[in-house]
Enzyme design. Structure first.
Site, PDB file in Angstrom:
ATOM      1  N   SER A 111       0.729  -1.121  -0.110  1.00  0.00           N
ATOM      2  CA  SER A 111       0.109   0.049   0.117  1.00  0.00           C
ATOM      3  C   SER A 111       0.783   1.139   0.046  1.00  0.00           C
ATOM      4  CB  SER A 111      -0.864   0.015   1.259  1.00  0.00           C
ATOM      5  OG  SER A 111      -0.242  -0.071   2.446  1.00  0.00           O
ATOM      6  N   GLU A 112       1.924   1.230   0.641  1.00  0.00           N
ATOM      7  CA  GLU A 112       2.951   2.263   0.458  1.00  0.00           C
ATOM      8  C   GLU A 112       4.450   1.959   0.624  1.00  0.00           C
ATOM      9  OE1 GLU A 112      -0.589   4.633   1.985  1.00  0.00           O
ATOM     10  OE2 GLU A 112       0.456   2.975   2.920  1.00  0.00           O
ATOM     11  N   THR A 113       5.448   2.639   0.156  1.00  0.00           N
ATOM     12  CA  THR A 113       6.712   2.488  -0.102  1.00  0.00           C
ATOM     13  C   THR A 113       7.315   3.752   0.130  1.00  0.00           C
ATOM     14  OG1 THR A 113       6.793   0.606  -1.459  1.00  0.00           O
ATOM     15  CG2 THR A 113       8.935   1.749  -1.388  1.00  0.00           C
TER      16      THR A 113
END
Length: 277
Positions: A44-46
């Site tokens: 979902s996020e990096t």
């Protein structure tokens, strides 16, 4: 090669929260390289840790979903701070970490667990009739099931929706084609929670960000906390459960202290090594 961490956030037990990929020492990477890696991780996020551009901040972070860059997000904020500290980062002020990101400076406290100060909402206020129509279609629910709906956007674009109870939240089977670009955060209360038990169940639907359902979402819980503790719909201090529908067990600790809402959670590093970028 660059140092790399994958941190599970909003849990003290590995594989039960929401993972964030963290690239340390990211100076020199182009935006396209960051975007490509975020698409590749498919989380979902990096995030990418960089030197700050202001003396007030301890570090700077850029946050990417598989589809776009975000000015702020909650579980990447906690996970990035956890990874930065674990890698030897020393904050300017003991017990306090200051993160620089797209919305500006975000303060974190170091207590029993890391907690960030919810940033000001970029958009607030009641949902319009058209917004409510989108909610009904997207969540496949009648209007009478929408107890309340308001914008709680602190960067990702959240529209908050209160349902009658936690069971109604867990029963949702959304129509992904009906979202129309809106990111929906849904919350419902548990009956008579005991000490240390979740007061509410939360789900986050954000298909336009490249994430159908986010397991555990700090930015959404921050916005919901600001809204619902402000109206008195929720107490000043509570625990939110999120991720149940996905087989996770996220726990988000929300506490209002005057005008500031703090959003905290445990974090554990699951993967540590190097990445070729």
């Amino acid at each position: 090669m660059r140092r790399f961490s994958q941190v599970d956030v909003f849990t003290a037990e590995p594989l039960r929260g929401n993972p964030v990929a963290v690239v340390h020492d990211a100076e020199g990477l182009t935006e396209e390289q960051m975007r490509r890696f975020a698409r590749w991780t498919n989380l979902s996020e990096t995030t990418f840790l960089l030197p700050p551009t202001t003396a007030e901040a301890d570090y700077r972070v850029r946050i990417f979903t598989p589809a776009e860059e975000l000015p702020f997000a909650g579980h990447p904020t906690l996970g990035s701070a956890h990874a930065w500290l674990e890698a030897g980062g020393v904050p300017h002020t003991p017990g306090r970490v200051v993160q620089e990101c797209g919305v500006g400076l975000v303060e974190l406290q170091r207590g029993e667990r890391l907690a960030f100060a919810a940033p000001p909402l970029l958009r607030s206020g009641p949902a319009s009739a058209q917004d409510r129509a989108t909610v009904r279609a997207a969540l496949r629910i009648p209007d009478e099931d929408i107890v309340d709906a308001a914008w709680v956007d602190n960067g990702p674009g959240w529209l908050g929706v209160v349902l009658p109870d936690a069971a109604a939240v867990l029963a949702l089977r959304p129509d992904w084609a009906a979202f129309g670009g809106i990111e929906l955060g849904v919350v419902g209360a548990y009956p008579d929670p005991g000490p240390g038990e979740p007061a509410v169940e939360v789900r986050a639907f954000c298909p336009s960000l490249g994430i159908v359902e986010d397991p555990v979402t700090g930015s959404l819980n921050a916005g919901l906390g600001q809204w619902l503790t402000g109206t008195g719909a929720l107490p000043p201090s509570y625990i939110a459960s999120q991720g149940t529908a996905l087989g996770r067990a996220g726990r988000v600790h929300v506490e209002r202290d005057g005008a500031t809402v703090w959003v905290g959670g445990d974090a554990v590093t699951v993967v540590r090594g190097e990445v070729l970028l």
